[in-house]
Design an enzyme around this catalytic site. Structure first.
Site, PDB file in Angstrom:
ATOM      1  N   HIS B 440     -27.329 -44.789 -12.617  1.00 29.68           N
ATOM      2  CA  HIS B 440     -27.044 -43.705 -11.660  1.00 29.68           C
ATOM      3  C   HIS B 440     -26.301 -44.196 -10.414  1.00 29.68           C
ATOM      4  O   HIS B 440     -26.127 -45.370 -10.218  1.00 29.68           O
ATOM      5  CB  HIS B 440     -28.302 -42.892 -11.332  1.00 29.68           C
ATOM      6  CG  HIS B 440     -29.406 -43.630 -10.646  1.00 29.68           C
ATOM      7  ND1 HIS B 440     -30.525 -42.985 -10.179  1.00 29.68           N
ATOM      8  CD2 HIS B 440     -29.568 -44.939 -10.340  1.00 29.68           C
ATOM      9  CE1 HIS B 440     -31.325 -43.878  -9.619  1.00 29.68           C
ATOM     10  NE2 HIS B 440     -30.777 -45.041  -9.708  1.00 29.68           N
ATOM     11  N   GLU B 441     -25.815 -43.236  -9.632  1.00 27.97           N
ATOM     12  CA  GLU B 441     -24.916 -43.520  -8.490  1.00 27.97           C
ATOM     13  C   GLU B 441     -23.699 -44.331  -8.925  1.00 27.97           C
ATOM     14  O   GLU B 441     -23.258 -45.238  -8.228  1.00 27.97           O
ATOM     15  CB  GLU B 441     -25.665 -44.258  -7.365  1.00 27.97           C
ATOM     16  CG  GLU B 441     -26.691 -43.431  -6.624  1.00 27.97           C
ATOM     17  CD  GLU B 441     -26.086 -42.274  -5.842  1.00 27.97           C
ATOM     18  OE1 GLU B 441     -24.874 -42.290  -5.578  1.00 27.97           O
ATOM     19  OE2 GLU B 441     -26.835 -41.340  -5.521  1.00 27.97           O
ATOM     20  N   GLY B 442     -23.129 -43.973 -10.061  1.00 28.65           N
ATOM     21  CA  GLY B 442     -21.993 -44.717 -10.613  1.00 28.65           C
ATOM     22  C   GLY B 442     -22.501 -45.816 -11.516  1.00 28.65           C
ATOM     23  O   GLY B 442     -23.271 -46.667 -11.067  1.00 28.65           O
TER      24      GLY B 442
END
Lengths: 601, 601
Positions: B440-442
């Site tokens: 997550h978050e890239g």
């Protein structure tokens, strides 16, 4: 059918890479040929798909539990195991005499790979049963063989290995389970055994525990360990199932993965009514166990390889279907999204999975071919060589796949992104299932110590010399292929590095003692394994290159993939060998010297 | 109290390594000093132990579920969050004006580390709420601030970020959620959002969704994305909770870890009754979101660091207690078994965990200090420099801890052996929890592309120059210490390798195009990160060395540990930089060239 292992790859490994058909020239395998092997493989793939894949998810969600005093396994487990046994996969590699099919281990393990990839947790049962049958076959007396072998081979009885105790996992020296001789010549067993896969269940008629225990008065340590057959239910004179043998379930371990099969804490002889039958001679139990351990360790390596392989193929299919983003040189949002397999970084994660899982499978089947050689090679010295080489490689066979196919599973999750992190897709289960393989059948750290501390040293390093000779053969073969020149050069260089580093370390024992010698055994393991896997990749690439010219189009792609995976391993992984060797040659003591109190306050 | 993060290490990082007290000289922080920081840290540690540790296991076993139409979270979740909010940890780093405490981010993140280590799954709620409050604080209008900020800061409302959609995870370009302007100036939102942590629950009064959506007629791609505040319940004129805002729970994701907090698929505007309030100007949504993303990414890096840290300390305690085996030079079974911490290979796994988790924590707090600098440094050019440097480092801050503290968690399981693989010990949960942080978050792959494809290039590589200048400062400082000479030399060499490799790659864009340039961005990431972490370890070792002479005994051990962990990283990990650079400089196209059809047949 779900694509869990590439059948094309299995055929490549068996018939092109290992030339398994040649084994049929030997007396022991003379009743077999490819027309027998291929339908066995077909059957394994079919049963794996019809019965093992189907209960993998439910077996993970509904782990084995004690219900009304009985250990219940997920629905489908029994049917899966019954099918496997009925089709002869327990009996596959055992001698005809007690009902075995006398298949090469190479082929029976290739069959087993489908079951492992489909449902590794459930495969604990056949793996252990085969191991127990093997051991009784070699070391049991006639009565033991007659009583247990036929019913193990047909799956009416399953087997377990009872080594660890709650306080003694890696260090069997310190087990406390006692075996006291009774007037009838048998032994009364008492003690607690931990981590017993398949220790209790209701899938079939009986469970045959192989138990390590100490006969009071014997030598201290591992030299005082004996081996016993301890059935869950005793057998009556006529061989029928008799009374309960006082083996009590003391608890189930709730594991992170491989949840379908119960893992048990067992109490033996709580009521002093547990009878064990000595196998072979007293005090030689660990020796017997270790003799059979090589095959158990191949099975663990294979399990890890297959978890990696199944994740690879699943994430490959996903990457072909799922669209997301655009290429770096074509980012116009008005263009269509591309399948993620077209992104270079996704290809990297797929190639890594391919290199690790196909490399591991090649390793495990190669090791299986050494089992066949040590057992059936017509030449006595070749049998001994195969045994030595297998002994040397077995730490790599067990531990390398468990480390790097776990990494492969990590990549599979990553390719699926958020979806891969959910229980709606199998990749997170494969990752959890596979994590066990670094731990059981000897932790990977122990195998590093075994490799450097024992295996490269035995017979004045003869195993290592045999291994180097195998590498040299591959180098000679591949040297004819111009397109492989880069890898040939790298392999020669890497081989020399490993030899020099080993010499430097062995010289250091005298100067600095065994603590310094073994301080970085895990790094030695990494370096050595890199060489092993690189060698196997060059060997595969060489076969692929030689077969490429006359191949059909689909086969050309297959061979191209083998060569590209070889390139990946040689460029992305093998170069690590240099820095690993530098660290080892420096006799680094960073870890050894770290004072306990400096870790954290 | 459970030792989940070493308080001594937190104090070292804040007061010795980052000299956080100096920040109090700035106007913005002038009301603070160590006498305020320390009790905040005490409180965080206490609440983390009393309320977050206690529901971590039950929250994992009883994941958030829909019961009678409501999303229920494990018992204890609400009390834990209430305590965190009431003690001011949501408000910690926000401006006084709307109820914030105006603490340095460095300190508030140090506080947050205790919660993350105790129960990373539950920390999704405060992380996102802080992010949403931050964003509204910077880009919201007065009405939006008044309506939402005070209640976000006190925890009466929690926040979510709604970016991804089922078909668009990494590629936000392709989102489809629509925002249509209504007569009252607000927007009608419709669409499906995926992976929404805390998307629905009953812990407090309201949920404030920040939603990315496209206003019809806007530009294609990311330039047509706008940002909206979409509350679960609308607010009445007087600010009280009004009617339902047509945000429907479409499903819960059942994840491998971080199971305590619901992760949702949300449908916005199924009944065309979902109102969104535009933040700032139309079509600038992604820009706003990304402006705040740096802090969210520090939070993810910190979460990963803390999972690693908690596993490290747990396995350290275990290794001190558990006895097994004997030293290689003293294997007499009549001798006592030794605590496993005395085995060199166990020390290796502990040192690796220490190097990765303490290194990651140092990285995240250093990044937090850059947040403080970009916001409050008295010198405008220093603020800009801090911003550029943070932008450059943020991919490393997000992705490196998530990769290597997962590796740390793998080691923690290994140290516990079979026990570590069971749910009776927290290490397997930490491993599962931590696996999310790579995604997550890239995803980490995206951060590799971001680092090489954007971050090292912006402002003619000014960020990189600033980073090199920081390294040079540390080299100058450490050069005074003879005992650090080895690491100084290695760091200089590694720095030069990274600079030359970067130049070679940048030169290649012109010659070979961006596909080749970015083909091995993950390897570039690995190489670059190695330099970052090595630099931070030398910086820590330098502080430790300088403080050693006058330290008490316990502190001497602490400092010794820092220096030994530095040595571990420099000898075991940093050397990989050489082979990584070689691969990169060769502009290798193994992955790029792999044809899709060659993967498997």
């Amino acid at each position: 059918m779900t694509n869990i292992i590439s059948r094309r790859d299995i055929d490549f490994l068996l018939y092109e890479f290992l030339d398994v058909e040649k084994l049929c020239e030997r007396d022991y395998f003379s009743e077999h040929d490819k027309d027998i092997f291929s339908p066995m493989l077909d059957t394994a793939e079919q049963i794996a798909n019809d019965h093992f894949v189907t209960c993998a998810e439910s077996g993970d969600k509904n782990m084995a539990e004690l219900i009304d005093g009985k250990v219940e396994m997920a629905e489908g487990s029994k049917a899966a195991m019954d099918n496997l046994c009925e089709a002869g996969f327990i009996a596959a590699s055992l001698d005809n005499e007690y009902g075995g099919l006398q298949l090469p281990s190479t082929v029976s393990n290739a069959c087993m790979s489908f079951f492992q990839a489909a449902n590794v947790g459930l495969c604990g049962l056949p793996m252990l049963t085969i191991g127990v049958a093997n051991l009784i076959n070699v070391y049991g007396d006639e009565e033991q063989k007659t009583n247990f072998l036929p019913r193990l081979l047909t799956g009416h009885f399953y087997g377990t290995m009872c080594l660890s105790e709650p306080h003694a996992g890696s260090a069997l020296t310190d087990i406390r389970t006692k075996a006291e001789k009774q007037d009838d010549g048998n032994y009364s067993i008492s003690g607690n055994k931990m981590w017993i896969t398949g220790g209790e269940h209701e899938l079939n008629d009986n469970i045959v525990h192989l138990v390590l225990a100490k006969i009071p008065g014997g030598p201290a340590g591992v030299k005082g360990i004996s081996l016993f057959i301890v059935p869950r239910y005793r057998l009556n004179e006529d061989g029928s199932i008799g009374e309960d043998n006082d083996v009590a379930l003391a608890g189930l371990n709730h594991k992170m993965g491989q949840r379908i099969t119960p893992n048990c804490l067992l109490n033996f002889g709580e009521n002093k009514q547990c009878t064990g039958y000595l196998v072979g001679e007293p005090h030689r139990g660990l020796e017997y166990m270790f003799h059979m351990m090589n095959e158990a360790r191949i099975a663990v390596g294979l399990a890890a390889a297959c978890c990696g392989y199944a994740g690879y193929l699943y994430s490959l299919d996903y990457a072909r279907e799922r669209t997301q983003g655009r290429a770096p040189d074509n980012k116009d949002p008005n263009n269509k999204m591309i399948p993620i397999i077209q992104h270079s970084d996704v290809k990297r994660m797929l190639l890594a999975q391919k290199a690790y899982s196909e490399g591991s499978l090649a390793l495990c089947l190669y090791a299986s071919s050494l089992v066949d050689d040590e057992k059936t090679h017509p030449d006595a010295s070749a049998r001994e060589d195969a045994h030595l080489l297998l002994d040397l490689l077995i730490p790599v066979v067990k531990a390398w796949p468990s480390e790097w196919c776990l990494e492969a599973n990590k990549h599979a999750i990553q390719i699926l992104g958020g979806y891969g992190y959910t229980q709606d897709y199998p990749v997170e289960r494969l990752y959890r299932d596979n994590r066990l393989n670094m731990i059981h059948e000897g932790t990977n750290g122990i195998h590093g110590i075994d490799l450097l501390g024992r295996k490269v040293l035995i017979n004045d390093g003869k195993g290592l010399k045999l291994f180097i000779a195998e590498i040299d053969k591959t180098i000679a073969d591949a040297s004819n292929e111009e397109s492989l020149a880069e890898y040939v050069t790298s392999l020669i260089e890497s081989k020399d590095i490993v030899i020099k580093t080993t010499e430097a370390l062995v010289a250091a024992v005298a100067a600095s003692g065994s603590n310094v010698f073994l301080a970085n055994s895990s790094t030695y393991f990494d370096m050595f394994s890199n060489l092993v896997i690189a060698w196997l990749w060059l060997k595969q690439a060489d076969v692929a290159t030689k077969s490429m010219t006359n191949a059909y189009e689909a086969d050309q792609s297959f061979y191209h993939g083998k060569i590209q995976a070889c390139q990946y391993f040689f460029r992305f992984d093998l170069p690590k060998i240099k820095t690993q060797a530098e660290l080892l040659c420096s006799l680094d003591t960073t870890c050894l010297d770290m004072p306990e109190e400096a870790f954290a306050c």
